[in-house]
Motif scaffolding. Structure first.
Motif, mmCIF file in Angstrom:
data_model
loop_
_atom_site.group_PDB
_atom_site.id
_atom_site.type_symbol
_atom_site.label_atom_id
_atom_site.label_comp_id
_atom_site.label_asym_id
_atom_site.label_seq_id
_atom_site.Cartn_x
_atom_site.Cartn_y
_atom_site.Cartn_z
ATOM 1 N N SER A 152 0.822 -1.203 0.000
ATOM 2 C CA SER A 152 0.000 0.000 0.000
ATOM 3 C C SER A 152 0.860 1.258 0.000
ATOM 4 N N GLY A 153 2.160 1.073 -0.189
ATOM 5 C CA GLY A 153 3.063 2.212 -0.231
ATOM 6 C C GLY A 153 2.991 2.925 -1.571
ATOM 7 N N ILE A 154 4.009 3.703 -1.864
ATOM 8 C CA ILE A 154 4.044 4.469 -3.105
ATOM 9 C C ILE A 154 5.292 4.083 -3.876
ATOM 10 N N ALA A 155 5.106 3.688 -5.125
ATOM 11 C CA ALA A 155 6.208 3.323 -5.997
ATOM 12 C C ALA A 155 6.267 4.288 -7.178
ATOM 13 N N LEU A 156 7.338 4.193 -7.947
ATOM 14 C CA LEU A 156 7.541 5.114 -9.056
ATOM 15 C C LEU A 156 6.433 5.011 -10.095
ATOM 16 N N ASP A 157 5.866 3.825 -10.279
ATOM 17 C CA ASP A 157 4.790 3.709 -11.271
ATOM 18 C C ASP A 157 3.595 4.582 -10.897
ATOM 19 N N GLU A 158 3.247 4.621 -9.616
ATOM 20 C CA GLU A 158 2.149 5.488 -9.190
ATOM 21 C C GLU A 158 2.497 6.962 -9.389
ATOM 22 N N VAL A 159 3.741 7.334 -9.105
ATOM 23 C CA VAL A 159 4.173 8.724 -9.280
ATOM 24 C C VAL A 159 4.033 9.145 -10.738
ATOM 25 N N LEU A 160 4.445 8.279 -11.667
ATOM 26 C CA LEU A 160 4.315 8.586 -13.096
ATOM 27 C C LEU A 160 2.852 8.673 -13.516
ATOM 28 N N LEU A 161 2.005 7.847 -12.932
ATOM 29 C CA LEU A 161 0.573 7.906 -13.248
ATOM 30 C C LEU A 161 -0.056 9.184 -12.707
ATOM 31 N N VAL A 162 0.403 9.654 -11.552
ATOM 32 C CA VAL A 162 -0.052 10.949 -11.037
ATOM 33 C C VAL A 162 0.338 12.056 -12.014
ATOM 34 N N LEU A 163 1.573 12.033 -12.474
ATOM 35 C CA LEU A 163 2.039 13.047 -13.414
ATOM 36 C C LEU A 163 1.268 12.990 -14.725
ATOM 37 N N ALA A 164 0.989 11.786 -15.200
ATOM 38 C CA ALA A 164 0.236 11.645 -16.443
ATOM 39 C C ALA A 164 -1.172 12.197 -16.284
ATOM 40 N N GLU A 165 -1.863 11.794 -15.212
ATOM 41 C CA GLU A 165 -3.243 12.245 -15.023
ATOM 42 C C GLU A 165 -3.311 13.745 -14.761
ATOM 43 N N ALA A 166 -2.453 14.238 -13.894
ATOM 44 C CA ALA A 166 -2.492 15.662 -13.545
ATOM 45 C C ALA A 166 -2.234 16.531 -14.766
ATOM 46 N N ASN A 167 -1.240 16.177 -15.570
ATOM 47 C CA ASN A 167 -0.939 16.980 -16.758
ATOM 48 C C ASN A 167 -2.065 16.942 -17.774
ATOM 49 N N VAL A 168 -2.652 15.766 -17.984
ATOM 50 C CA VAL A 168 -3.771 15.672 -18.930
ATOM 51 C C VAL A 168 -4.945 16.500 -18.450
ATOM 52 N N ARG A 169 -5.255 16.427 -17.163
ATOM 53 C CA ARG A 169 -6.374 17.202 -16.627
ATOM 54 C C ARG A 169 -6.110 18.709 -16.701
ATOM 55 N N LEU A 170 -4.840 19.095 -16.672
ATOM 56 C CA LEU A 170 -4.486 20.510 -16.781
ATOM 57 C C LEU A 170 -4.401 20.986 -18.232
ATOM 58 N N GLY A 171 -4.716 20.105 -19.173
ATOM 59 C CA GLY A 171 -4.693 20.477 -20.591
ATOM 60 C C GLY A 171 -3.353 20.262 -21.257
ATOM 61 N N GLN A 172 -2.377 19.739 -20.521
ATOM 62 C CA GLN A 172 -1.049 19.468 -21.074
ATOM 63 C C GLN A 172 -0.982 17.993 -21.480
ATOM 64 N N VAL A 173 -1.765 17.665 -22.519
ATOM 65 C CA VAL A 173 -1.986 16.269 -22.881
ATOM 66 C C VAL A 173 -0.696 15.590 -23.323
ATOM 67 N N ASP A 174 0.055 16.225 -24.216
ATOM 68 C CA ASP A 174 1.277 15.594 -24.724
ATOM 69 C C ASP A 174 2.270 15.323 -23.601
ATOM 70 N N GLU A 175 2.402 16.286 -22.655
ATOM 71 C CA GLU A 175 3.297 16.079 -21.519
ATOM 72 C C GLU A 175 2.840 14.905 -20.670
ATOM 73 N N GLY A 176 1.524 14.819 -20.460
ATOM 74 C CA GLY A 176 0.999 13.714 -19.673
ATOM 75 C C GLY A 176 1.262 12.372 -20.317
ATOM 76 N N LEU A 177 1.102 12.289 -21.634
ATOM 77 C CA LEU A 177 1.310 11.015 -22.325
ATOM 78 C C LEU A 177 2.775 10.600 -22.334
ATOM 79 N N VAL A 178 3.684 11.561 -22.258
ATOM 80 C CA VAL A 178 5.106 11.221 -22.158
ATOM 81 C C VAL A 178 5.379 10.427 -20.884
ATOM 82 N N TYR A 179 4.764 10.855 -19.784
ATOM 83 C CA TYR A 179 4.944 10.127 -18.522
ATOM 84 C C TYR A 179 4.319 8.743 -18.613
#
Length: 441
Positions: A328-355
């Motif tokens: 139930s801890g936090i690993a790098l895969d979750e961190v990258l998924l946070v970055l992907a979702e947050a960027n897409v929701r902020l309208g920075q779709v290409d940046e999110g998909l890179v993550y």
């Protein structure tokens, strides 16, 4: 592994036993004053190294989630509170039952408060020791209240007038309640504790069970994502990328092993676990929906990593603990998924998909980066891979709760119990577990 950690961080004195003693109810009296009271830096350090107490997270979010299902004969062997949670009762504990999640989370807060009270006395210690202990104690207190808030409080964005509250405990007194917190008050305190803790936490720790600065930023990212503050979620997650954590290449794993990865692997930023719930989480009881299993592409290594065939059903094996305990801890895969979702929701779709590409390149055979897509399609793609990557991580209930409020996504969950279909409507007001009646009394 848990035995190894205990050997590495042996307590060695009666004070810690006294401070972590089990009791019938959380508000029982303190242990006897005749028991040795901790005084040295090493003794207070040992309190915060108590892995089984501070890194053990609540099982209820998993029990309520749609990550798994079980057969009716298995359900009949569940403990009574587990049976009620499986049926989505928001009052799982009877008056005579010890409210496990509630008690364990407040025990974590109590242990942190013990350390903080000592530090507030101004002990004649080195400043670096004081800072380190304060940072760790504030981190654990924040994490405890965060788990309580997800379970027992409304999502802050609901803005309900008659919002539920949880007890505020800011001292080491079992029998003292310093007020009652609604969601907005709880998260203000959680974020204040974490913000204060971050500069005090070390960048490197001896074990990933001990919070580092990167672990603090990772927890901050998880919290901000839950709150819907996507800008701050991305900022916090970006800080974690500076920690040198590396993705596991699933193509190189031996999928025939019972547990293909070890607990302290290169992806783990912060290690915590949901201790095995006996019949609930064992691989001959907790099964994964076959429709979800079939949703993984044939070239997706995650399906081989996550699932095994047990008696004709799909059970889960992909823990980042190296044991049957759920990670139930936090690993790098979750961190990258946070970055992907947050960027897409902020309208920075290409940046999110890179993550997202960075993650999937280590998960899917012959992976090719995604082509550009519209925002809504990109968000659905990111959330689909979040679901596939974070299965059995204790995050699904939190996701369903935030989706219901922030996105108005409100699916109907269903299970069959005793020949009857039981449903749960993922409506915002339905996600609040009742504070145990035994503790209110």
């Amino acid at each position: 592994m848990r035995k190894l950690i205990k050997n590495l961080k042996a307590m060695g004195f009666a004070a810690v036993a006294a401070l972590t003693i089990s009791c019938e109810g959380f508000l029982d009296e303190k242990p006897s004053k005749s028991i040795l009271v901790p005084e040295s830096v090493a003794e207070f350090e040992a309190i915060l190294d108590n892995y089984d107490r501070l890194s053990n997270t609540a099982p209820l979010p998993f029990l309520y989630s749609d990550d798994y299902w079980t057969t009716e004969p298995n359900w009949l062997r569940f403990s009574p509170w587990q049976q009620r949670a499986y049926a989505w009762s928001m009052e799982p504990y009877l008056l005579e039952e010890t409210p496990q999640d509630y008690f364990n989370l407040y025990r974590r807060i109590f242990m942190a408060n013990v350390v903080l009270e000592k530090l507030d006395e101004g002990p004649d210690w080195k400043q670096e020791d004081i800072d380190r202990l304060r940072g760790r104690a504030l981190f654990f207190r924040a994490s405890g209240y965060f788990e309580l808030a997800v379970l027992f409080l409304a999502h802050p964005a609901e803005g309900t007038a008659s919002a539920p509250k949880i007890p505020l405990k800011s001292s080491s007194r079992f029998d003292r309640v310093d007020g009652w917190l609604d969601a907005s008050q709880a998260f203000a305190m959680i974020l204040a504790d974490l913000t204060t803790a971050l500069p005090l936490l070390p960048e490197k720790t001896a074990l990933p069970t001990q919070p580092s600065r990167f672990g603090g930023y990772a927890l901050m990212a998880r919290i901000y994502l839950y709150l819907g503050d996507y800008g701050k979620a991305a900022e916090s997650a970006e800080q974690v990328l500076e920690g040198g954590f590396e993705l596991i290449d699933y193509a190189k794993l031996n999928m025939d092993l019972a547990f293909p990865v070890s607990g302290f692997n290169s992806e783990v930023v912060l290690f915590s676990f949901m201790g095995s719930q006996s019949m609930v989480t064992s691989n001959n009881a907790a099964f994964v929906d076959s429709l979800l299993v079939r949703d993984y592409d044939a070239t997706d290594y995650r399906s081989k990593f996550l699932f095994r065939n047990t008696a004709g059903f799909h059970s889960f094996k992909g823990n980042y603990t190296g044991t049957p305990d759920i990670f139930s801890g936090i690993a790098l895969d979750e961190v990258l998924l946070v970055l992907a979702e947050a960027n897409v929701r902020l309208g920075q779709v290409d940046e999110g998909l890179v993550y997202l590409d960075r993650l999937l390149g280590k998960r899917i055979a012959d992976y090719q980066p995604m082509e550009s897509m519209e925002g809504e399609e990109a968000l659905e793609t990111v959330l689909d891979h979040r679901r596939k990557s974070l299965l059995f991580r204790g995050q699904r209930w939190m996701d369903l709760k935030r989706f219901s409020v922030l996105d108005s996504k409100r699916p109907l969950l269903q299970r069959k119990i005793n020949g009857e279909t039981v449903g749960f409507e993922a409506q915002p007001g339905n996600f609040r577990v009742m504070v145990p009646s035994s503790e209110i009394q």
